[in-house]
Each structure stands twice: as structure tokens, then as C-alpha cells.
Scaffold this active site. Sequence first.
Site, PDB file in Angstrom:
ATOM      1  N   ASP A  67      34.764  12.716 -40.070  1.00 31.55           N
ATOM      2  CA  ASP A  67      34.895  11.277 -39.789  1.00 31.55           C
ATOM      3  C   ASP A  67      33.566  10.746 -39.253  1.00 31.55           C
ATOM      4  OD1 ASP A  67      35.522   8.726 -39.086  1.00 31.55           O
ATOM      5  OD2 ASP A  67      37.255   9.246 -37.850  1.00 31.55           O
TER       6      ASP A  67
ATOM      7  N   THR B 127      31.487   0.888 -47.752  1.00 33.52           N
ATOM      8  CA  THR B 127      31.004   0.110 -48.902  1.00 33.52           C
ATOM      9  C   THR B 127      31.797  -1.180 -49.137  1.00 33.52           C
ATOM     10  OG1 THR B 127      32.373   1.484 -50.333  1.00 33.52           O
ATOM     11  CG2 THR B 127      30.056   2.090 -50.170  1.00 33.52           C
TER      12      THR B 127
ATOM     13  N   TYR C 199      26.865  -5.442 -44.330  1.00 34.20           N
ATOM     14  CA  TYR C 199      26.738  -4.169 -45.068  1.00 34.20           C
ATOM     15  C   TYR C 199      25.264  -3.838 -45.304  1.00 34.20           C
ATOM     16  CZ  TYR C 199      26.584  -1.184 -49.244  1.00 34.20           C
ATOM     17  OH  TYR C 199      26.282  -0.198 -50.149  1.00 34.20           O
TER      18      TYR C 199
ATOM     19  N   TYR D 201      21.725   7.885 -49.610  1.00 35.84           N
ATOM     20  CA  TYR D 201      21.698   6.773 -50.570  1.00 35.84           C
ATOM     21  C   TYR D 201      21.785   5.442 -49.830  1.00 35.84           C
ATOM     22  CZ  TYR D 201      22.383  10.543 -53.826  1.00 35.84           C
ATOM     23  OH  TYR D 201      22.206  11.706 -54.532  1.00 35.84           O
TER      24      TYR D 201
HETATM   25  N1  LIG Z   1      29.219   0.976 -54.911  1.00 34.61           N
HETATM   26  C1  LIG Z   1      28.120   0.294 -55.153  1.00 34.61           C
HETATM   27  O1  LIG Z   1      28.106  -0.658 -55.959  1.00 34.61           O
HETATM   28  C2  LIG Z   1      26.823   0.675 -54.476  1.00 34.61           C
HETATM   29  C3  LIG Z   1      25.692  -0.115 -54.701  1.00 34.61           C
HETATM   30  C4  LIG Z   1      24.490   0.232 -54.091  1.00 34.61           C
HETATM   31  C5  LIG Z   1      24.423   1.340 -53.273  1.00 34.61           C
HETATM   32  N2  LIG Z   1      25.540   2.073 -53.045  1.00 34.61           N
HETATM   33  C6  LIG Z   1      25.423   3.228 -52.134  1.00 34.61           C
HETATM   34  O2  LIG Z   1      25.698   4.396 -52.905  1.00 34.61           O
HETATM   35  C7  LIG Z   1      26.316   5.384 -52.071  1.00 34.61           C
HETATM   36  C8  LIG Z   1      27.607   5.848 -52.736  1.00 34.61           C
HETATM   37  O3  LIG Z   1      28.475   4.720 -52.876  1.00 34.61           O
HETATM   38  P1  LIG Z   1      29.889   4.862 -53.599  1.00 34.61           P
HETATM   39  O4  LIG Z   1      30.071   3.656 -54.439  1.00 34.61           O
HETATM   40  O5  LIG Z   1      30.034   6.216 -54.183  1.00 34.61           O
HETATM   41  O6  LIG Z   1      30.858   4.720 -52.319  1.00 34.61           O
HETATM   42  P2  LIG Z   1      32.427   4.959 -52.255  1.00 34.61           P
HETATM   43  O7  LIG Z   1      33.011   5.220 -53.600  1.00 34.61           O
HETATM   44  O8  LIG Z   1      32.977   3.829 -51.422  1.00 34.61           O
HETATM   45  O9  LIG Z   1      32.537   6.319 -51.434  1.00 34.61           O
HETATM   46  C9  LIG Z   1      32.272   6.385 -50.076  1.00 34.61           C
HETATM   47  C10 LIG Z   1      32.915   7.630 -49.520  1.00 34.61           C
HETATM   48  O10 LIG Z   1      32.746   7.602 -48.088  1.00 34.61           O
HETATM   49  C11 LIG Z   1      34.000   7.955 -47.503  1.00 34.61           C
HETATM   50  N3  LIG Z   1      34.136   7.421 -46.157  1.00 34.61           N
HETATM   51  C12 LIG Z   1      34.356   6.137 -45.787  1.00 34.61           C
HETATM   52  N4  LIG Z   1      34.497   6.064 -44.454  1.00 34.61           N
HETATM   53  C13 LIG Z   1      34.356   7.329 -43.982  1.00 34.61           C
HETATM   54  C14 LIG Z   1      34.384   7.900 -42.682  1.00 34.61           C
HETATM   55  N5  LIG Z   1      34.645   7.185 -41.583  1.00 34.61           N
HETATM   56  N6  LIG Z   1      34.158   9.229 -42.560  1.00 34.61           N
HETATM   57  C15 LIG Z   1      33.939   9.980 -43.656  1.00 34.61           C
HETATM   58  N7  LIG Z   1      33.924   9.507 -44.906  1.00 34.61           N
HETATM   59  C16 LIG Z   1      34.130   8.195 -45.064  1.00 34.61           C
HETATM   60  C17 LIG Z   1      35.017   7.342 -48.433  1.00 34.61           C
HETATM   61  O11 LIG Z   1      36.295   7.893 -48.192  1.00 34.61           O
HETATM   62  P3  LIG Z   1      37.593   6.960 -48.418  1.00 34.61           P
HETATM   63  O12 LIG Z   1      37.629   6.629 -49.871  1.00 34.61           O
HETATM   64  O13 LIG Z   1      38.707   7.811 -47.948  1.00 34.61           O
HETATM   65  O14 LIG Z   1      37.375   5.733 -47.571  1.00 34.61           O
HETATM   66  C18 LIG Z   1      34.425   7.707 -49.797  1.00 34.61           C
HETATM   67  O15 LIG Z   1      34.781   9.005 -50.199  1.00 34.61           O
HETATM   68  C19 LIG Z   1      26.501   4.711 -50.712  1.00 34.61           C
HETATM   69  O16 LIG Z   1      25.440   5.063 -49.880  1.00 34.61           O
HETATM   70  C20 LIG Z   1      26.443   3.232 -51.017  1.00 34.61           C
HETATM   71  O17 LIG Z   1      26.005   2.465 -49.903  1.00 34.61           O
HETATM   72  C21 LIG Z   1      26.740   1.776 -53.636  1.00 34.61           C
END
Ligand SMILES: NC(=O)c1ccc[n+]([C@@H]2O[C@H](COP(=O)([O-])OP(=O)(O)OC[C@H]3O[C@@H](n4cnc5c(N)ncnc54)[C@H](OP(=O)(O)O)[C@@H]3O)[C@@H](O)[C@H]2O)c1
Length: 293
Positions: free
Chosen positions: A35, A61, A124, A98
Site C-alpha cells: 500500500d 491515476t 495529478y 513512470y
Molecule cells: N494512464 C495514462 O493515460 C497515463 C498517462 C501518462 C502517464 N501515465 C503513468 O504511467 C504509469 C502507469 O499508469 P497506468 O495507466 O498503468 O496506471 P493504472 O492502470 O491506474 O495502474 C496503477 C496501479 O497502481 C495501483 N495502486 C493504486 N493505488 C495504490 C496504492 N495505494 N498502493 C499500491 N498500489 C496502488 C493500482 O491498483 P488498483 O487498480 O487496485 O487501484 C494499479 O494496479 C503511471 O506512473 C502513470 O502516472 C499514465
Amino acid sequence: MKILLFGKQGQLGWELHRSLQGLGQVLAYDYPEIDFTVPSSLRRLVEDTRPQIVINAVAYTEVDKAESEAGRAKLINAEAPALLAQVCRGIGAAFVHYSTDYVFDGMKGTPYTENDAPRPLNVYGQTKLDGEGAILQAGATSLIVRTAWVYSMRRDSFVSKVLSWAHSQPEIRIVDDQISNPTWARALSEITAQLLAKAGPDPLPWLSERRGLYHLAGWGFTSRLEWAKEILQNDPDQTHQVVQRVLPARSVEFPTAAARPLFSALDCGKFERIFALRLPDWELALSLAMETG
Ligand SMILES: NC(=O)c1ccc[n+]([C@@H]2O[C@H](COP(=O)([O-])OP(=O)(O)OC[C@H]3O[C@@H](n4cnc5c(N)ncnc54)[C@H](OP(=O)(O)O)[C@@H]3O)[C@@H](O)[C@H]2O)c1
């Protein structure tokens, strides 16, 4: 190579867990086993497992929700990553993290390089920027990879939303004034794995020479509207599309809690120059993603 991966159920984390397998031992965790709102709980795990590389794909996110949950977003996006970077420094591990195009205000009008000054428009983006700064300050061997508009075929994303609208509504309206780089999570994870393969079995010195901030997203950029049209063209289930009109809209017509940058495309030239790797063109990646699922 021993790798500790956080966020194995996320869009990117799931793909990383898959792509990293050929590199050695991959220990992977996600919420609730770990967590990030309790950063101190992470120290023991990293110190006990003593990986050579820690990869953080965890993030808060939910861009709009972050406006009212700034404290939680900061813990997950800034404070926990900062602690991980400090622990990595202590045990001599490299840290891969990331970040996002939302660190920029979208006013530049041409793709952003790593030298452009960030100015986030929302909580964010600010918490992600705070995370970048704290990681760099920790002094570990860190790679911070800013990416953009991530989608995967496993979890809800812009791709699944567009498909669901097109299968249920005769008309959809999509903004044409938000522009960035659609990035397939699998392509990003595979390039991460290739980069680590280049680093070899003793990765720290090689990565240390190349530490720092990089932009890495789908090659090329487009608007949300053009992205949506490309999604519909690649839809394997076109016979179930009921949509007849896909119309342009402006962001101001869809007020959201968080402001978003309008032009946040990333210039990924530095990553290509340093690592001789790049992501595929966004259109090619999308067609591969929608073909393979
Ligand atoms: N998505 C986009 O469009 C986007 C754009 C630019 C950059 N990014 C960056 O790319 C990276 C990957 O993004 P993504 O889209 O793969 O994100 P994602 O699908 O939202 O995955 C985030 C992960 O973090 C977990 N998480 C959330 N809160 C948590 C906590 N308190 N403790 C432990 N784990 C936790 C989530 O678990 P749960 O699902 O259980 O909450 C999920 O498995 C991130 O650094 C993001 O900022 C994303």
C-alpha cells in the site's frame, strides 16, 4: 537479474510483469499486498528482497478525483516513490519510475522535450512532478520515464470507452483540441524490458551512466478525435457498431474537475538517441493492440 515490480495489476504493470519474464527473477506486487499510502511499509520489502532493479508502475491515476484527494495522490505519486528511490540508493539498486505528459501546461504548441519547463494544470500532474523531483533528489540510479495517453486492452481505457460508445450510440462527440501520443502499455513495457536487457546482468553501472529523465510514448501524436476514428477503423467487431456520426467537440464543452493540457505531446528523441530504442508509430501500435488483444 532480480527485479522487484510494483503495480502488477495496472495497465502498464501487467504488461511489464509479462515482458520482464525473460530477464530473470521478477517479484511482483500490487495493492492490497502493498500500500503506497503507507510508504514506510515498502522499505522492509525492498531491503529484505534486495533486488537489482525496482520498477514502479503504481500510481494514483484518477485525474479528476485527485483534485479532491490531493493528500492521497501525493502519498502514492510522490512520497512513496521518493522513499523507494532512497531505499534503492541504500541497497545499490536501480529505480525505474513512470511519469506523465500532464506535468506540462500544454501551451508550447510543439512536442515537449525533457528541457522544457513543467507547469502542471492539475493535482495529478503536480503530484507526479513532485515525485520526479524527489526521486532525482534521492540520488539513486534512477530512470524516470514520462509517457502519455496509456491504454491497454485488459483494463478500461479510452479504447474500451470509444468501442462501448460506438456499440451503443448513433452519434458520438470527441474533443479534437486535446493532442498527445497514444501509448500502448505493451509496447512501453517491451521497450523497458529491452532497455534492461541492454544493461546486462550487472545493470547498475550501465544504467548509472544513463540515469535521468526521459520522454517515451507512442511515436507521433494526434487528437482524441483522430485517435477515436482510428480505434473504430480497427474495431474487430465492426458489425456491432451502431454509431453513424463521429463529431468534433471542444474540451470546454465537457467540464471536468481537473483541467487538462491541450497539447502535451512528448518529443522522444533523447530516449532514441541514448538507448537506440523507440516505440512504434501510434497507429501501428493501435492496430497491433486491437488485433492481438
Ligand atoms: N494512464 C495514462 O493515460 C497515463 C498517462 C501518462 C502517464 N501515465 C503513468 O504511467 C504509469 C502507469 O499508469 P497506468 O495507466 O498503468 O496506471 P493504472 O492502470 O491506474 O495502474 C496503477 C496501479 O497502481 C495501483 N495502486 C493504486 N493505488 C495504490 C496504492 N495505494 N498502493 C499500491 N498500489 C496502488 C493500482 O491498483 P488498483 O487498480 O487496485 O487501484 C494499479 O494496479 C503511471 O506512473 C502513470 O502516472 C499514465
